[in-house]
Design a protein around this motif. Structure first.
Motif, PDB file in Angstrom:
ATOM      1  N   GLN A  87       0.851  -1.178   0.000  1.00 50.55           N
ATOM      2  CA  GLN A  87       0.000   0.000   0.000  1.00 50.55           C
ATOM      3  C   GLN A  87       0.888   1.230   0.000  1.00 50.55           C
ATOM      4  O   GLN A  87       1.792   1.352   0.814  1.00 50.55           O
ATOM      5  CB  GLN A  87      -0.919   0.022   1.227  1.00 50.55           C
ATOM      6  CG  GLN A  87      -2.009  -1.041   1.209  1.00 50.55           C
ATOM      7  CD  GLN A  87      -2.929  -0.921   2.411  1.00 50.55           C
ATOM      8  OE1 GLN A  87      -2.563  -0.343   3.418  1.00 50.55           O
ATOM      9  NE2 GLN A  87      -4.129  -1.459   2.292  1.00 50.55           N
ATOM     10  N   GLY A  88       0.628   2.118  -0.921  1.00 54.22           N
ATOM     11  CA  GLY A  88       1.427   3.328  -0.995  1.00 54.22           C
ATOM     12  C   GLY A  88       0.934   4.211  -2.121  1.00 54.22           C
ATOM     13  O   GLY A  88       0.133   3.792  -2.960  1.00 54.22           O
ATOM     14  N   GLU A  89       1.407   5.439  -2.150  1.00 54.59           N
ATOM     15  CA  GLU A  89       1.016   6.398  -3.167  1.00 54.59           C
ATOM     16  C   GLU A  89       1.946   6.302  -4.373  1.00 54.59           C
ATOM     17  O   GLU A  89       3.165   6.373  -4.231  1.00 54.59           O
ATOM     18  CB  GLU A  89       1.057   7.816  -2.598  1.00 54.59           C
ATOM     19  CG  GLU A  89      -0.073   8.139  -1.643  1.00 54.59           C
ATOM     20  CD  GLU A  89      -1.420   8.259  -2.358  1.00 54.59           C
ATOM     21  OE1 GLU A  89      -1.419   8.559  -3.571  1.00 54.59           O
ATOM     22  OE2 GLU A  89      -2.450   8.044  -1.707  1.00 54.59           O
ATOM     23  N   VAL A  90       1.353   6.137  -5.552  1.00 56.46           N
ATOM     24  CA  VAL A  90       2.141   6.099  -6.777  1.00 56.46           C
ATOM     25  C   VAL A  90       2.588   7.506  -7.169  1.00 56.46           C
ATOM     26  O   VAL A  90       3.679   7.695  -7.713  1.00 56.46           O
ATOM     27  CB  VAL A  90       1.339   5.452  -7.926  1.00 56.46           C
ATOM     28  CG1 VAL A  90       2.117   5.500  -9.230  1.00 56.46           C
ATOM     29  CG2 VAL A  90       0.982   4.012  -7.569  1.00 56.46           C
ATOM     30  N   ASP A 104       5.516   1.209  -1.782  1.00 58.86           N
ATOM     31  CA  ASP A 104       5.405   1.530  -0.364  1.00 58.86           C
ATOM     32  C   ASP A 104       5.890   2.967  -0.179  1.00 58.86           C
ATOM     33  O   ASP A 104       5.885   3.752  -1.130  1.00 58.86           O
ATOM     34  CB  ASP A 104       6.167   0.519   0.512  1.00 58.86           C
ATOM     35  CG  ASP A 104       7.658   0.457   0.200  1.00 58.86           C
ATOM     36  OD1 ASP A 104       8.209   1.448  -0.331  1.00 58.86           O
ATOM     37  OD2 ASP A 104       8.289  -0.580   0.492  1.00 58.86           O
ATOM     38  N   ASP A 105       6.312   3.309   1.017  1.00 58.15           N
ATOM     39  CA  ASP A 105       6.678   4.695   1.287  1.00 58.15           C
ATOM     40  C   ASP A 105       7.899   5.164   0.504  1.00 58.15           C
ATOM     41  O   ASP A 105       8.056   6.363   0.258  1.00 58.15           O
ATOM     42  CB  ASP A 105       6.934   4.896   2.787  1.00 58.15           C
ATOM     43  CG  ASP A 105       5.652   4.803   3.598  1.00 58.15           C
ATOM     44  OD1 ASP A 105       4.569   4.961   2.997  1.00 58.15           O
ATOM     45  OD2 ASP A 105       5.732   4.568   4.818  1.00 58.15           O
ATOM     46  N   LYS A 160      13.076   4.687  -6.490  1.00 57.03           N
ATOM     47  CA  LYS A 160      13.062   5.116  -5.097  1.00 57.03           C
ATOM     48  C   LYS A 160      12.400   6.482  -5.008  1.00 57.03           C
ATOM     49  O   LYS A 160      12.633   7.347  -5.853  1.00 57.03           O
ATOM     50  CB  LYS A 160      14.487   5.200  -4.538  1.00 57.03           C
ATOM     51  CG  LYS A 160      15.055   3.887  -4.040  1.00 57.03           C
ATOM     52  CD  LYS A 160      16.373   4.123  -3.321  1.00 57.03           C
ATOM     53  CE  LYS A 160      16.870   2.861  -2.647  1.00 57.03           C
ATOM     54  NZ  LYS A 160      18.142   3.102  -1.915  1.00 57.03           N
ATOM     55  N   ARG A 161      11.586   6.662  -3.973  1.00 50.72           N
ATOM     56  CA  ARG A 161      10.908   7.943  -3.804  1.00 50.72           C
ATOM     57  C   ARG A 161      11.900   9.022  -3.374  1.00 50.72           C
ATOM     58  O   ARG A 161      12.772   8.783  -2.527  1.00 50.72           O
ATOM     59  CB  ARG A 161       9.794   7.830  -2.764  1.00 50.72           C
ATOM     60  CG  ARG A 161       8.907   9.076  -2.690  1.00 50.72           C
ATOM     61  CD  ARG A 161       7.876   8.959  -1.578  1.00 50.72           C
ATOM     62  NE  ARG A 161       6.956   7.858  -1.767  1.00 50.72           N
ATOM     63  CZ  ARG A 161       5.858   7.916  -2.533  1.00 50.72           C
ATOM     64  NH1 ARG A 161       5.577   9.029  -3.184  1.00 50.72           N
ATOM     65  NH2 ARG A 161       5.060   6.870  -2.639  1.00 50.72           N
TER      66      ARG A 161
END
Length: 215
Positions: A69-72, A194-195, A211-212
């Motif tokens: 679960q995470g924001e794309v 994920d985050d 990677k974010r």
């Protein structure tokens, strides 16, 4: 008489030392974190030439099997990509077919231009997905900058329809040149997020691991 003696030497097999990120995941006894750590470590080893791309794919598939679960949306930095297979639809027009062919050629000949990470260039590859827009920026050796932008239409929480309409190219400090595109389209399906890590697969057969970038 010669005095003889025999000595037995036991050779201990030496295994490579695990990286700190793998050890930390083991300490936490978190299967998802362990799979994620293995994937990141495999990417590092692939860059060093110690493992094959197929090893990265195996590690990626293991992580994709985990729920996430995470924001794309947000800003991302590409750390690995490869082209698995080229794909085309029967209803592709001549411009889309040409775009697909160019994309596949660039991915195989100069991966960094098509969002790849399998070249020897010092490159920074970033992607922003936000408010219905997509922006890809590739900077090579701080000399060549390529920005491709367009729209990102969300189909569901995991997939976006992507249509690129503009490309900007800049060399050193010279003014950038804007090149209109014949609106090539594609699709990105996020298989894990994920985050701070995202795995996505493209409609042209690409696998992207990002990677974010924290704001």
């Amino acid at each position: 008489h010669l005095k003889t003696s025999s000595a037995f030497i036991l050779h201990k097999k030496i295994y490579p030392r695990r990286s700190s990120i793998v050890n930390e995941a083991i300490r936490k006894s978190d299967e998802r974190a362990l799979l994620k750590a293995r994937l990141l470590e495999t990417i590092v080893q692939n860059r060093r030439g110690n493992v094959r791309i197929s090893d990265v794919l195996t590690a990626a598939e293991a992580l994709e099997a985990q729920s996430s679960q995470g924001e794309v949306t947000g800003r991302w930095s590409l750390i690995f990509s490869t082209l698995l297979s080229g794909r085309a639809d029967a209803d592709d027009n001549i411009f889309q077919a040409a775009s697909n062919r160019i994309y596949e050629t660039l991915f195989r000949v100069a991966p960094v231009f098509a969002g790849g990470s399998e070249s020897g260039f010092k490159a920074r590859n970033e992607q922003l997905i936000q408010d219905g827009l997509v922006d890809n920026l590739v900077n090579i050796n701080d000399a060549l900058s390529i920005r491709v932008s367009g729209s990102a239409k969300e189909q569901d929480v995991a997939s976006f329809d992507i249509t690129f309409d503009k490309c900007q190219v800049a060399l050193f400090d010279f003014p950038s040149i804007t090149i209109p595109l014949p609106r090539p389209r594609g699709k990105i399906i996020t298989t894990y997020v994920d985050d701070n890590l995202r795995l996505s697969r493209g409609s042209r057969g690409g696998l992207f691991i990002l990677k974010r970038i924290k704001s």
